[in-house]
Scaffold this motif. Structure first.
Motif, short mmCIF file in Angstrom:
data_model
loop_
_atom_site.label_atom_id
_atom_site.label_comp_id
_atom_site.label_asym_id
_atom_site.label_seq_id
_atom_site.Cartn_x
_atom_site.Cartn_y
_atom_site.Cartn_z
N GLY A 235 13.08 26.14 23.11
CA GLY A 235 12.45 25.35 24.54
C GLY A 235 13.05 25.82 25.84
N VAL A 236 12.70 26.44 26.82
CA VAL A 236 13.51 26.33 27.85
C VAL A 236 12.51 25.67 29.00
CG1 VAL A 236 13.97 27.68 29.51
CG2 VAL A 236 14.03 28.38 27.94
N VAL A 237 13.07 24.36 29.29
CA VAL A 237 12.67 22.59 29.97
C VAL A 237 13.08 22.43 31.69
CG1 VAL A 237 11.75 22.31 27.58
CG2 VAL A 237 13.66 21.04 28.75
N LYS A 238 12.09 21.64 32.32
CA LYS A 238 13.02 20.57 33.03
C LYS A 238 13.17 19.79 32.92
CE LYS A 238 8.72 23.25 35.05
NZ LYS A 238 7.96 23.14 35.98
N ASP A 239 13.95 18.89 33.71
CA ASP A 239 14.67 17.71 33.58
C ASP A 239 14.13 16.77 32.52
OD1 ASP A 239 16.92 18.78 34.98
OD2 ASP A 239 16.59 16.87 36.62
N ARG A 240 12.26 16.55 32.51
CA ARG A 240 12.21 15.73 31.68
C ARG A 240 11.34 16.14 30.70
NH1 ARG A 240 9.06 13.10 36.35
NH2 ARG A 240 11.01 11.58 36.77
N GLY A 241 11.72 17.42 30.51
CA GLY A 241 10.85 17.62 28.93
C GLY A 241 9.97 19.07 29.38
N GLU A 242 9.47 18.59 30.16
CA GLU A 242 8.19 20.01 30.35
C GLU A 242 8.83 21.11 30.29
OE1 GLU A 242 9.79 18.24 33.07
OE2 GLU A 242 8.16 17.69 34.69
N ASP A 243 7.65 22.24 29.62
CA ASP A 243 8.16 23.36 29.13
C ASP A 243 7.68 23.47 30.96
OD1 ASP A 243 8.20 24.15 26.91
OD2 ASP A 243 5.83 23.62 26.49
N CYS A 244 8.81 25.22 30.89
CA CYS A 244 9.05 26.02 32.08
C CYS A 244 8.24 27.41 31.82
CB CYS A 244 10.48 26.56 32.40
SG CYS A 244 11.51 25.39 32.90
N SER A 245 7.62 27.58 32.61
CA SER A 245 6.57 29.07 32.65
C SER A 245 7.56 30.22 32.76
CB SER A 245 5.71 29.02 33.77
OG SER A 245 6.53 28.43 35.39
N PRO A 246 7.08 31.15 32.02
CA PRO A 246 7.46 32.38 31.20
C PRO A 246 8.58 32.94 32.87
CG PRO A 246 5.67 33.09 30.82
CD PRO A 246 5.82 31.62 31.29
N GLY A 247 9.67 33.52 32.41
CA GLY A 247 10.75 33.84 33.25
C GLY A 247 11.30 32.67 34.55
N GLU A 248 11.01 31.49 34.39
CA GLU A 248 11.55 30.50 35.61
C GLU A 248 12.90 29.67 34.98
OE1 GLU A 248 9.87 26.28 36.52
OE2 GLU A 248 8.73 27.48 35.34
N GLY A 249 13.28 29.22 35.12
CA GLY A 249 14.66 29.30 34.90
C GLY A 249 14.69 27.40 34.87
N GLY A 250 15.49 27.75 33.60
CA GLY A 250 15.66 25.52 32.66
C GLY A 250 16.79 25.45 31.82
N LYS A 251 16.48 24.55 31.04
CA LYS A 251 17.32 24.04 30.54
C LYS A 251 16.69 24.53 28.67
CE LYS A 251 19.10 20.61 33.42
NZ LYS A 251 19.31 19.24 33.44
N LEU A 252 17.96 25.09 27.84
CA LEU A 252 17.60 25.42 26.74
C LEU A 252 18.21 24.83 25.94
CD1 LEU A 252 17.28 28.24 24.50
CD2 LEU A 252 19.48 28.20 25.13
N VAL A 253 16.18 24.26 25.34
CA VAL A 253 16.65 22.91 24.45
C VAL A 253 16.45 23.07 22.87
CG1 VAL A 253 16.67 21.36 26.35
CG2 VAL A 253 13.93 22.40 24.75
N VAL A 254 16.75 22.30 21.27
CA VAL A 254 16.34 22.57 20.56
C VAL A 254 14.70 21.75 20.29
CG1 VAL A 254 16.53 23.42 18.61
CG2 VAL A 254 17.89 23.71 20.01
N LYS A 255 13.83 22.03 19.74
CA LYS A 255 12.76 20.80 19.94
C LYS A 255 12.30 20.55 18.27
CE LYS A 255 10.15 22.79 23.90
NZ LYS A 255 8.38 22.68 23.83
N ARG A 256 13.37 20.51 17.40
CA ARG A 256 13.46 20.00 15.64
C ARG A 256 14.35 20.01 15.48
NH1 ARG A 256 9.01 22.88 11.61
NH2 ARG A 256 8.03 23.23 14.04
N PRO A 257 14.86 19.26 14.31
CA PRO A 257 16.49 19.02 13.86
C PRO A 257 16.27 20.41 12.42
CG PRO A 257 15.05 17.10 13.36
CD PRO A 257 14.27 18.01 14.57
N TRP A 258 17.01 20.89 13.15
CA TRP A 258 17.50 21.97 11.74
C TRP A 258 18.54 21.60 10.57
CZ3 TRP A 258 18.85 21.51 16.38
CH2 TRP A 258 20.48 22.13 17.06
#
Ligand code: 7RM
Length: 660
Positions: free
Chosen positions: A461-484
């Protein structure tokens, strides 16, 4: 376009490169639809997906449960037992791969060696028996301080066969860095070599190791490979501690000691496989721990699909063995697929800028996996170098380590791939163990500069500080949403730091430390680190490490390290230094500080520019404002808020500091 270009201009990148129809016809995954179906299954029915995708691997006891997850401890393939080296070696011996080249090695001076799967297996079994002879048991740590020689692969696999986690320390690291890593993981044995070739000269690895070994109480034995074997590499062998590699191996001749060639011990799926140190945003390097089954599954499946590897491929990953790319994509991934791997000891520009192309021509390399920093250096060296060689054997190109800027992408595509080879950009980290994002060749089109779509089992996911998803094209933090499966299980003896760094930053997700955007096609654009970690010529290095090394110099009072975007290296390293009272800031001290960094960390971390200043810009609470220093280092005006700055006068003075 240099890498300094902003993400805004990158997102205007509209070129699409569709894979060649011939490539698509033979590809393992031949369409976006096929990719999407596999990706969906990997997330919705992971048991079925992974059961199918790991049938080639050798399991002693099959797994019962796919995963169990309780922070910070993840388990995958629960209940399974295995010896990872059976998947990489033994399983090939009953097939025609028995006599196939596993490693095609070329030394810097031009010498070469080929090891078939049969020969590599035999060497690994002997080395494992010889390690046992030194008292190494499952669970003991073995440090490896070696260059790009076949024996380093033998050493890693021998450790894995015994269940003794290895910790490979990049041969470019200094004695001090080696010492700290050995001590952190408490290694019992060190495997090293007399020296390593580096652009025609010798790096005296054993002599450097000797300095480290003065302060490494846990190390009992040291095994020394003769790589240089000439008088100029003065090696002092300490009686009772040090043994030459050949003597060490000859102690375990063929016979009963080789019994476990047939039945190596089986370990639990979560048995530790290796510790690899990587930079974080605070001083001390992090000992990233990977375990057996999940890591193997991850590197196996990604090698197979991302590089579309076939039995007749000659695959070359140019990474150094001391970095995670060397672990996953020179050793464990390719060998688990039964591939032929080229391994090269030298540098791209020695004796000249044609060396890589010459390796490709002479060995008939079909798949090349290299880094943007190398590509940018080749661009600078000139198209005439690749033009002199026959590169027609190439069919697939890969990139890893940092964002590949569109200009480098286009050059790679045109000059190396002759507009014929798909380029697969691969995003991943030491901590992720295996490739996470890629433009799967044959399945999807590439956009120069984008690292593509998530691989199997990966939900990002690309998210904001609290974990809300960014909209397409919007810059944010790259996260992985489940263990792999191939994710790091912890940091060596530091669960707290593991949790704090990765899992406690943004609720319920793994935080990568990278900034990214996702576009309308779901393609990801990774822009680089958002913490204080730099990427200097493909080497990940924390600013805090550089700073603490500088401050350990007797003349230095305070130091701040920042990156300046650099066309060639990704980041150039700029350090601001204040000296202690009575110390003279000048050319001499600059040289001394450069030498000090060489010694404390390694030459690759040597600053590109050292600037002396009376004061550093700080907040009232005393935090150095690196953001401002970054702007100054880049030669521009300082941007953004300076209201927290304690003393505004500092900025003007800083701009006036001399640039070398
Ligand atoms: C494999 C490796 C990890 C960091 C990562 C990123 C950067 C790596 C790419 C990339 C953009 C890529 N492991 N990075 N690959 N950025 N596109 N394809 O490099 O642990 O040494 O570094 O490298 O910032 O977080 S690493």
């Amino acid at each position: 376009m240099p890498p300094t270009d902003s993400i805004e201009s990158l997102l205007k990148e509209e070129r699409r490169f569709h894979p060649d129809p011939t490539f698509v016809r033979h590809a393992r995954v031949g369409s976006h639809h096929a990719y999407a179906a596999m990706h969906k299954q990997s997330l919705d029915e992971p048991e079925i997906f992974w059961r199918e995708q790991t049938v080639d691997l050798v399991w002693r006891t099959p797994w019962k449960t796919f995963s169990e997850w309780k922070l910070p401890h993840a388990k995958f393939f629960v209940g399974a037992t295995l010896n990872l080296t059976e998947s990489c070696l033994d399983r090939h011996l009953t097939t025609s791969r028995r006599t196939k080249a596993a490693l095609v090695w070329e030394g810097e001076p031009g010498d070469s060696r080929t090891l078939t799967y049969f020969e590599l297996h035999r060497e690994v079994v002997r080395a494992a028996a010889a390690l046992t002879d030194l008292g190494v048991k499952a669970g003991d740590r073995v440090a490896i301080y070696m260059g790009m020689v076949p024996e380093v692969v033998v050493a890693m696999l021998a450790c894995a066969r015994l269940g003794a986690p290895h910790s490979v320390v990049f041969a470019g690291f200094s004695a001090e860095a080696l010492r700290d890593r050995i001590n952190d993981c408490g290694a019992k044995v060190l495997l090293t070599q007399d020296g390593a070739w580096r652009r025609g000269s010798v790096v005296p690895l054993k002599a450097m190791a000797d300095v480290a070994l003065q302060q490494t109480p846990t190390v009992e034995k040291v095994v020394v490979l003769r790589r240089i074997g000439r008088g100029e590499t003065q090696v002092v062998m300490k009686h009772g501690r040090d043994v030459w590699w050949d003597d060490w191996l000859s102690r375990v001749g063929p016979g009963p000691s080789l019994d476990h060639a047939k039945a190596p011990p089986a370990f639990d799926a979560e048995h530790p496989l290796f510790v690899l140190y990587t930079s974080g945003s605070t001083g001390k390097p992090k000992g990233v721990l990977h375990t057996t089954a999940g890591y193997l599954a991850g590197v196996h499946v990604t090698t197979k699909y991302v590089f579309d590897l076939r039995d007749d491929d000659t695959y070359w990953c140019t990474a150094d063995i001391g970095w995670v790319t060397g672990h996953s994509y020179i050793v464990y991934g390719p060998l688990s697929c039964g591939a032929t791997c080229v391994m090269f000891e030298g540098a791209p520009n020695f004796p000249d800028w044609g060396r890589f192309w010459s390796v490709i021509e002479r060995h008939g390399v079909t798949v090349l996996y290299t880094a943007p920093t190398a590509i940018r250096a080749f661009i600078r060296a000139g198209d005439e170098w690749p033009a002199r060689y026959d590169l027609s054997s190439l069919r697939l190109l890969g990139s890893v380590g940092e964002p590949i800027n569109p200009e480098a992408w286009m050059w790679y595509h045109r000059v190396v791939g002759k507009e014929r080879c798909p380029i697969v950009d691969t995003w991943w980290q030491t901590e992720t163990g295996s490739i996470m994002l890629a433009t799967l060749p044959g399945a999807v089109f590439a956009k120069p500069g984008s690292t593509g779509l998530p691989l199997f089992g990966v939900e990002v996911g690309v998210v904001k500080d609290r974990g809300e998803d960014c909209s397409p094209g919007e810059g944010g933090k790259l996260v992985v949403k489940r263990p792999w499966p191939s994710m790091a299980r912890t940091l060596w003896k530091d669960d707290d730091r593991y949790l704090k760094t990765y899992w406690d930053v943004i609720p319920n997700v793994y935080f990568t430390g990278d900034g990214a955007r996702r576009d309308e096609d779901d393609y990801l654009w990774v822009v680089g680190r958002i913490d204080d970690v730099l990427n200097v010529a493909g080497h990940r290095i924390g600013t805090a490490e550089i700073e603490s090394a500088l401050v350990s110099h007797p003349s230095v009072a305070e130091a701040a390290a920042v990156g300046r975007p650099d066309e060639l290296k990704g980041h150039a390293l700029v350090v601001f230094v204040t000296v202690k009272a009575g110390q003279k800031a000048g050319k001499e001290l600059k040289e001394a500080l450069a030498a000090h960094i060489d010694k404390e960390i390694g030459k690759f971390a040597r600053p590109d520019s050292i600037r002396f200043t009376d004061a550093l810009p700080k907040t009232r609470s005393g935090k150095i404002m690196r953001r401002l220093l970054k702007d100054i280092a880049a030669g521009g005006e300082t941007q953004g808020d300076t209201s927290t700055l304690e003393d505004l006068g500092v900025l003007a003075k800083l701009r006036a500091t001399e640039e070398d």
